[in-house]
Scaffold this active site. Structure first.
Site, PDB file in Angstrom:
ATOM      1  CB  THR A 179       6.968  -1.849   1.137  1.00 41.13           C
ATOM      2  OG1 THR A 179       6.297  -2.416   2.261  1.00 41.13           O
ATOM      3  CG2 THR A 179       5.984  -1.045   0.302  1.00 41.13           C
ATOM      4  CE  LYS A 190       1.466  -2.856  -3.328  1.00 39.23           C
ATOM      5  NZ  LYS A 190       0.285  -2.474  -2.510  1.00 39.23           N
ATOM      6  CD  GLU A 250      -2.635   5.166   1.199  1.00 41.81           C
ATOM      7  OE1 GLU A 250      -2.063   4.502   0.307  1.00 41.81           O
ATOM      8  OE2 GLU A 250      -3.756   5.682   1.053  1.00 41.81           O
ATOM      9  CB  CYS A 251       1.715  -0.044   0.294  1.00 42.18           C
ATOM     10  SG  CYS A 251       1.357   0.626  -1.350  1.00 42.18           S
ATOM     11  N   GLY A 252       2.519   3.216   0.485  1.00 43.25           N
ATOM     12  CA  GLY A 252       3.473   4.228   0.050  1.00 43.25           C
ATOM     13  C   GLY A 252       3.392   4.563  -1.420  1.00 43.25           C
TER      14      GLY A 252
END
Length: 206
Positions: free
Chosen positions: A114, A118, A199-201
């Site tokens: 991740t 991203k 959530e991806c953070g």
């Protein structure tokens, strides 16, 4: 400049277009991030109608569906977007040749994945564009975390984060697309999230 965020949210938080106009009237460099997911043409149209040259920042992980890439080009051309693409430092082919396929959500390597595809590109985008205002298409219905957010907030670095459609429903978004003859894309998948409500953070850190 001191902003009364609570007052702004109370006055403009349920009026996306007024909120966009207000944020773009500030003497601060704006950007709008996008991932070209469903209904994304709404925010892109809202901001570009007021500021046609606003930088539209896309963190392209390299893992999007063919339909998402096609939609990205279609809506960018239709709206004449000033699109800026940020990609990971390694291509998808390079990463998979060395590290293998996308790690599962419960794999300890998923956090590093991740960050690579991203979070690092986004942090690079922030450094290079140096925005004072950041538009995002977050909606309260996306996740439990986003349901607790406000349309306007200020992060720890002083960046004003604006989510004009935070309180809009899918019907609101659909109606806007129809009203303005805008395309949509439902064939979307984010491997850093894996699940729609996860959530991806990125929005937790920023």
């Amino acid at each position: 400049m001191s902003l009364n965020v609570d007052e702004i949210n109370e006055r403009l938080g349920h009026d996306p277009q007024a909120l966009v106009a207000w944020a773009l009237s500030l003497d601060k460099r704006p950007i709008c991030t996008t991932n070209f997911r469903p209904f994304e043409a709404v925010i892109l149209h809202m901001v570009s109608q007021v500021r046609p040259d606003i930088p539209i920042v896309w963190m392209d992980s390299g893992y999007n569906t063919p339909a998402t890439y096609q939609f990205a080009d279609e809506v960018s051309q239709k709206l004449g977007l000033n699109r800026i693409i940020y990609v990971p430092l390694r291509s998808r082919a390079h990463r998979e040749a060395v590290d293998g396929p996308t790690p599962a959500l419960d794999d300890p390597h998923h956090e590093a994945f991740t960050k690579e595809v991203k979070l690092e590109p986004f942090e690079r985008a922030l450094r290079e564009t140096s925005p004072g205002v950041w538009f995002t298409a977050l909606r309260a219905s996306d996740t439990a975390t986003r349901a607790q957010m406000q349309p306007v907030s200020i992060n720890q670095d002083g960046l004003i984060k604006v989510a004009p459609v935070l309180h809009w429903s899918s019907k609101d978004m659909h109606d806007y697309l129809v009203r303005h003859d805008l395309p949509n894309n439902f064939d979307y998948f984010d491997p850093t999230k894996g699940e729609e409500t996860r959530e991806c953070g990125l929005h937790l850190q920023h």
